[in-house]
Design an enzyme around this catalytic site. Sequence first.
Site, PDB file in Angstrom:
ATOM      1  N   GLU A 109       0.804  -1.228   0.000  1.00  0.00           N
ATOM      2  CA  GLU A 109       0.000   0.000   0.000  1.00  0.00           C
ATOM      3  C   GLU A 109       0.838   1.280   0.000  1.00  0.00           C
ATOM      4  O   GLU A 109       0.939   1.977   1.016  1.00  0.00           O
ATOM      5  CB  GLU A 109      -0.952   0.016   1.199  1.00  0.00           C
ATOM      6  CG  GLU A 109      -1.929  -1.134   1.203  1.00  0.00           C
ATOM      7  CD  GLU A 109      -2.985  -1.008   2.301  1.00  0.00           C
ATOM      8  OE1 GLU A 109      -2.901  -0.084   3.116  1.00  0.00           O
ATOM      9  OE2 GLU A 109      -3.892  -1.845   2.339  1.00  0.00           O
ATOM     10  N   GLU A 123      -5.548  -8.710   1.457  1.00  0.00           N
ATOM     11  CA  GLU A 123      -6.147  -8.305   2.737  1.00  0.00           C
ATOM     12  C   GLU A 123      -7.622  -8.062   2.496  1.00  0.00           C
ATOM     13  O   GLU A 123      -8.004  -7.422   1.506  1.00  0.00           O
ATOM     14  CB  GLU A 123      -5.569  -6.980   3.270  1.00  0.00           C
ATOM     15  CG  GLU A 123      -4.188  -7.091   3.841  1.00  0.00           C
ATOM     16  CD  GLU A 123      -3.669  -5.757   4.390  1.00  0.00           C
ATOM     17  OE1 GLU A 123      -4.481  -4.891   4.779  1.00  0.00           O
ATOM     18  OE2 GLU A 123      -2.439  -5.599   4.411  1.00  0.00           O
TER      19      GLU A 123
HETATM   20  C1  FCB Z   1      -4.504  -1.840   5.591  1.00  0.00           C
HETATM   21  C2  FCB Z   1      -3.124  -2.137   6.116  1.00  0.00           C
HETATM   22  C3  FCB Z   1      -3.103  -3.072   7.294  1.00  0.00           C
HETATM   23  C4  FCB Z   1      -4.240  -2.807   8.239  1.00  0.00           C
HETATM   24  C5  FCB Z   1      -5.546  -2.754   7.505  1.00  0.00           C
HETATM   25  C6  FCB Z   1      -6.737  -2.531   8.401  1.00  0.00           C
HETATM   26  O1  FCB Z   1      -4.527  -0.617   4.955  1.00  0.00           O
HETATM   27  O2  FCB Z   1      -2.318  -2.690   5.101  1.00  0.00           O
HETATM   28  O3  FCB Z   1      -1.856  -2.984   7.899  1.00  0.00           O
HETATM   29  O4  FCB Z   1      -3.990  -1.680   8.961  1.00  0.00           O
HETATM   30  O5  FCB Z   1      -5.513  -1.735   6.551  1.00  0.00           O
END
Ligand code: FCB
Length: 484
Positions: free
Chosen positions: A194, A390
């Site tokens: 990210e 994620e």
């Molecule tokens: C993302 C991050 C991770 C966590 C989630 C909720 O942006 O990569 O580390 O904080 O959000």
Amino acid sequence: MKVTTGARVWQAIVATVWENSQADNQRPMSYSFPADFAWGAATAAYQIEGAVATDGRKPSVWDTFSAQPGRVLNNDTGAVACDHYHRYESDIELMAALGIKHYRFSLSWPRILPEGRGVVNWAGLDFYKRLVDCLLAHNITPHATLFHWDSPQALEDLYGSWRSREIAKDFADYATIVARELGDRIKHWMTINEIYCFTHIGYGVNQVPPHAPGTVVKTVQEVWQTSHHALLAHGMACQALRAASPTPCSVALVDNFVPTIPIAETPDHIAAAQAAFHLHSTNGGIVEPALTGQYSSALLQQLGPDAPHIKDGDLEIIHQPLDAFGFNNYFGVSVRATDKAPGFEFLDFPKSYPKLHMPWLFFSPGSTYWGVRHVSETLNRPDLPIYITENGCAAQDELTESGEVIDIDRILFLQQYLRSAQRAVSEGYPLKGYFVWSLLDNFEWAWGYDRRFGITYIDYATQERLPKASAHWYAECIRQNRVL
Ligand code: FCB
């Protein structure tokens, strides 16, 4: 007589249940995934490891940032976090018990190179060798992210870390070391997590940025330059990983671009969502150059003098061949077609729009399907295998008197996003796997320990782990290879 009637009723019930179960067995299983779909869980070093001064690790910018009063909610820091550095074996046993087959974690750059460059800290590197060996012993495939926001403080002090182009070379050297030392065990690499979050949210113009290093810069151009340097670092790290890995490996980038979702799936709204994709947030300036080799021309036009300075050859470095793309998926934004230029409109979230326990966590399961489809179609990369690296939500988890966390809100969230993932797969898009965020409750950056994203509850006073109802639900999805 009574007894006979009762027995008959009972027999009838048994017969019906039996028939129904037979029918269930014959019914095609809904929301099934292909046999090789990868089911995983994700974490990140600073959010779970703790042990920030152990075995030669030196501070990252998040240690420095969280030590400054008022930067993080309740002044929490990652000093102890989930103490995973000392508890990794039992955490891996927990994963194995849940049937999780793939684990995405990150390496701490300042644990391996305390000064960010130069002398290797072998004790730090050994931790990751032990961790990976333990994963492999439990038949869990490791997926290592080189960088999940914990830049070495030493490089921030030396040249302002991401503000300097120099960081790309240091990052590539770090990639060389880890590929050489861990490449016998790790075959799946992810370079950077990210880019938007540690550049655009780590440096602010005229406002205090909520992420480390928390530096206020003077112009928007300087902010875009930090993300450009991160893209260069990604490209050079791809080359370094491939050159140094002792065996062939898979290399990916992980990004949290924001999917644009058509208000209705009609040709005009779909075209509007595709056009709008390039101009939402940093989409056109991070994922787009990484996957296509060009910044979005519409974005560059919009930025004008704020656009990053791009040197000759930069775009070739940034646009490395990738084996996979990691999509961190939390929410999307709705779009509709309009008659007025530019032909699309971003739609605000109405006041009562449902969201989970973060100000930005709007419940938008369509973002999974549309995110995957945008990579394939809007960015024209149908060749690129995609993983949801994620997905998950913070919820206001509470322990019941019987000592459970019955997080049906999280189950609803995961279920709907996973159904959207399954839709993408069933339509033929190359979505290959899914990592739930997160295995454990953890240090949620500026929100500290207040926000719980885990499928496992952590009692921070005792460090006890308690799988929530969502963990049991997720385990059953994995077992049946479908969304329940
Ligand atoms: C993302 C991050 C991770 C966590 C989630 C909720 O942006 O990569 O580390 O904080 O959000």
